[in-house]
Structure formats: C-alpha cells, structure tokens
Design a protein around this motif. Sequence first.
Motif, short mmCIF file in Angstrom:
data_model
loop_
_atom_site.label_atom_id
_atom_site.label_comp_id
_atom_site.label_asym_id
_atom_site.label_seq_id
_atom_site.Cartn_x
_atom_site.Cartn_y
_atom_site.Cartn_z
N PHE A 1 -2.32 13.08 9.35
CA PHE A 1 -2.85 13.41 8.12
C PHE A 1 -1.99 13.27 6.99
N VAL A 2 -0.52 13.17 7.17
CA VAL A 2 0.27 13.03 6.22
C VAL A 2 0.77 11.70 6.07
N CYS A 3 0.88 11.11 4.67
CA CYS A 3 1.29 9.78 4.38
C CYS A 3 2.30 9.97 3.52
N VAL B 1 8.35 7.96 -4.01
CA VAL B 1 7.69 8.11 -2.73
C VAL B 1 7.59 9.65 -2.40
N ILE B 2 6.00 9.62 -2.52
CA ILE B 2 5.57 11.32 -2.47
C ILE B 2 4.79 11.35 -1.30
N PRO B 3 5.09 12.58 -0.58
CA PRO B 3 4.42 13.09 0.79
C PRO B 3 3.06 13.57 0.34
N THR B 4 2.01 13.05 0.93
CA THR B 4 0.59 13.81 0.36
C THR B 4 -0.36 13.72 1.91
N ASN B 5 -1.28 14.59 1.85
CA ASN B 5 -2.44 14.28 2.86
C ASN B 5 -3.51 13.20 2.45
N TYR B 6 -4.16 12.81 3.43
CA TYR B 6 -5.11 11.84 3.46
C TYR B 6 -6.14 11.98 4.32
N HIS C 1 -6.38 12.91 -2.48
CA HIS C 1 -6.76 13.70 -3.46
C HIS C 1 -5.86 14.86 -3.90
N GLY C 2 -5.97 15.16 -5.05
CA GLY C 2 -5.08 16.37 -5.58
C GLY C 2 -5.60 16.93 -6.86
N SER C 3 -4.66 17.36 -7.77
CA SER C 3 -4.83 18.04 -9.13
C SER C 3 -4.92 16.77 -9.97
N ALA D 1 -4.05 16.76 -12.91
CA ALA D 1 -2.73 16.66 -13.56
C ALA D 1 -1.74 16.05 -13.02
N SER D 2 -1.82 15.88 -11.79
CA SER D 2 -0.68 15.09 -10.67
C SER D 2 -0.26 13.79 -11.25
N ARG D 3 1.03 13.73 -11.58
CA ARG D 3 1.53 12.35 -11.94
C ARG D 3 1.15 11.19 -11.04
N MET D 4 1.20 11.52 -9.77
CA MET D 4 0.68 10.64 -8.90
C MET D 4 -0.81 9.93 -8.87
C1 LIG Z 1 2.61 17.45 3.86
C2 LIG Z 1 2.35 17.53 2.47
C3 LIG Z 1 1.10 17.40 1.97
C4 LIG Z 1 0.66 17.31 0.75
N1 LIG Z 1 -0.67 17.05 0.19
C5 LIG Z 1 -1.15 16.82 -0.76
C6 LIG Z 1 -2.05 16.48 -1.45
O1 LIG Z 1 -3.37 16.45 -0.65
N2 LIG Z 1 -2.58 16.47 -2.77
C7 LIG Z 1 -1.52 16.78 -3.52
O2 LIG Z 1 -1.81 16.36 -4.84
N3 LIG Z 1 -0.40 16.80 -3.41
C8 LIG Z 1 -0.05 16.97 -2.18
N4 LIG Z 1 1.34 17.33 -1.59
C9 LIG Z 1 2.32 17.61 -2.81
C10 LIG Z 1 2.84 16.41 -3.13
O3 LIG Z 1 4.04 16.05 -2.48
C11 LIG Z 1 3.30 16.49 -4.88
O4 LIG Z 1 4.21 17.56 -4.74
C12 LIG Z 1 2.12 17.01 -5.55
O5 LIG Z 1 1.36 15.67 -5.60
C13 LIG Z 1 2.61 17.05 -7.04
O6 LIG Z 1 2.71 15.63 -7.52
P1 LIG Z 1 3.17 15.50 -9.18
O7 LIG Z 1 2.51 14.11 -9.52
O8 LIG Z 1 2.58 16.54 -9.76
O9 LIG Z 1 4.72 15.48 -9.09
P2 LIG Z 1 5.71 14.64 -9.90
O10 LIG Z 1 5.27 14.87 -11.15
O11 LIG Z 1 5.32 13.26 -9.23
O12 LIG Z 1 6.98 15.07 -9.22
C14 LIG Z 1 8.01 15.29 -10.22
C15 LIG Z 1 9.07 15.26 -9.21
O13 LIG Z 1 9.25 16.43 -8.53
C16 LIG Z 1 9.65 16.06 -7.20
N5 LIG Z 1 8.75 16.30 -6.21
C17 LIG Z 1 7.30 16.22 -6.26
N6 LIG Z 1 6.80 16.11 -5.11
C18 LIG Z 1 7.71 16.67 -4.18
C19 LIG Z 1 7.90 16.94 -2.83
N7 LIG Z 1 6.65 16.96 -2.24
N8 LIG Z 1 8.87 17.14 -2.22
C20 LIG Z 1 9.88 17.05 -2.98
N9 LIG Z 1 10.19 16.72 -4.28
C21 LIG Z 1 9.00 16.63 -4.96
C22 LIG Z 1 10.24 14.67 -7.17
O14 LIG Z 1 11.35 14.64 -7.67
C23 LIG Z 1 9.18 14.12 -8.34
O15 LIG Z 1 9.83 12.97 -8.97
C24 LIG Z 1 1.63 17.66 -0.27
C25 LIG Z 1 3.03 17.67 0.20
C26 LIG Z 1 3.35 17.48 1.27
C27 LIG Z 1 4.83 17.71 1.69
#
Ligand SMILES: Cc1cc2nc3c(=O)[nH]c(=O)nc-3n(C[C@H](O)[C@H](O)[C@H](O)COP(=O)(O)OP(=O)(O)OC[C@H]3O[C@@H](n4cnc5c(N)ncnc54)[C@H](O)[C@@H]3O)c2cc1C
Length: 216
Positions: A34-36, A48-53, A63-65, A67-70
């Motif tokens: 459930f993590v990609c 390359v951002i870890p997230t659930n699916y 899914h996510g906030s 406001a998330s950049r991803m």
């Molecule tokens: C197992 C797991 C499951 C997750 N599931 C979800 C989900 O379902 N939905 C969701 O929105 N988010 C999830 N996250 C959090 C996700 O990885 C991002 O932190 C989150 O989406 C915030 O993204 P952003 O676009 O605001 O961050 P960005 O603005 O892209 O992040 C800015 C910087 O912060 C750092 N950063 C961001 N995230 C991480 C990270 N996880 N680890 C290390 N450095 C990081 C990187 O340097 C990145 O360039 C999960 C994380 C993990 C580890």
Amino acid sequence: MTHFQPTERTQVKRLPKRGRYDEETVFQILDSAFVCHVGFCVDGQPFVIPTNYGRSGNTLYLHGSAASRMLKTLSAEVPVCVTVTHVDRLVLARSAFHHSVNYRSVVILGTARLVQDSHEKMEALRIFTEHVVKGRWEQIRWPNEQEMKATTVLALPLEEVSAKVRTGGPVDDEPDYALPVWAGVLPLETMPKTPEPDAARKADVPLPDYLKNYTR
Ligand SMILES: Cc1cc2nc3c(=O)[nH]c(=O)nc-3n(C[C@H](O)[C@H](O)[C@H](O)COP(=O)(O)OP(=O)(O)OC[C@H]3O[C@@H](n4cnc5c(N)ncnc54)[C@H](O)[C@@H]3O)c2cc1C
C-alpha cells in the motif's frame, strides 16, 4: 489471461525473462502493498515521493492534502512514474558479484486525472481505505464536506505497466560452489504485531476482526 502491452518504455531490458505483463502478477504485487513511490519533475528537478495508494480494477488512486505539491503537480496531468516494490528474500551467493534480492516490483507510467465528481471521490476514498485495512470503511466516520474539499484524489489509469520478479536461490560461477562460504536465501516478511489501542479513547471498543486477522 489479460496482459498489459509492453511499450518501448516498459519493455524490461536487463534479464527480460523476469519481466511480467500479465494482470494477475501486476495486481497481486499492487494489492499486497500500500506504499508506492511517485516520481515527477518540477522545473527539471525530479522528485520521488513515498505515498499510499489504493487500487480498483485498472485504476490506482492517490490522495492527500489539496495543498500538497505532489498532488497539485500531478493534477496538471504531468507525466508520472509510480513504483511499488516488495523484497521477499536476500540472496546470498558465494561471490560478492552474484549476491541478489528476490523481489517483486511494478512500474506504472502515465498521467493522473483529478477526481472531481463527489461520488467518485468518496468511492475512491473508500477504495483507498479498504486497500490498506479491509473492513475499516464501514466502521469509521466518513469525510464531511470540508474534509472532502481539503483532500485531493487522483486516478492513475493502469495502462503502461510492467512487473519484474526475481525468484530462486543464488547462481554462482561453477568454481565458486566449492568455496567454504554459506550460501542460500534469507526470507523476509512484513508481519502485523499486537494492535495497541489509542490511550485517548473515550469508549472501549473490542478489537475488530479485520485487525485480529490482518494480512496483506
Ligand atoms: C509510507 C508513507 C505514506 C504516505 N502516504 C501519504 C498519502 O497517502 N498522501 C499524502 O499526501 N502524503 C503521504 N505521505 C507523505 C508524503 O511522502 C509527502 O510528505 C506529503 O505528500 C507532502 O508532500 P508535499 O507535496 O507537501 O511535499 P513537497 O512539497 O513535495 O516536499 C518538499 C520536500 O520535502 C521533502 N519531503 C517531502 N516528503 C518527504 C518524505 N516523505 N520523506 C522525506 N522527505 C520528504 C523532500 O525533500 C521534498 O522535496 C506518506 C509518506 C509515507 C512515508
């Protein structure tokens, strides 16, 4: 059996016999995790951002906030690469060179679609939740209007997809089999442990069956 059509970009080139394109293998790999990791570029910088699916049929939901950049970036239908990996065994050979890992992985290429229809969005959140903990959705409070607004849901079609799978033990060079070095595999597994109830609970609720019997 239904197969994904390999493309120029998803044809496994190194050890192509490990490449798999059948739906059964791809779905099994996706459904037991459930993590990609989601790869995309912003201004030429790859992230390359870890997230659930969650998966339903030929769609992967993220899914996510809002406001998330991803999620904001992917909502603009930019190219995305999603990978899912399982590590099943360490493969210990007699030579450094032939050490390996038994793995199952999937790579998905495409562009995601912003889910805007409120019914589809709620259904996607149900699928997402059930993908992680089957049985959970019926017991929890569902998202209200405000929470739905604060949440972005994306649908990534499973069209350009490959899987790669390594199985079996070490494969050493013939002369190395006589070396006095332990060789074989170390199986690895992610296992649920005893659930820990939230200390802030105001009601005592028995442990649900879906946690007693949790497996992937
Ligand atoms: C197992 C797991 C499951 C997750 N599931 C979800 C989900 O379902 N939905 C969701 O929105 N988010 C999830 N996250 C959090 C996700 O990885 C991002 O932190 C989150 O989406 C915030 O993204 P952003 O676009 O605001 O961050 P960005 O603005 O892209 O992040 C800015 C910087 O912060 C750092 N950063 C961001 N995230 C991480 C990270 N996880 N680890 C290390 N450095 C990081 C990187 O340097 C990145 O360039 C999960 C994380 C993990 C580890």
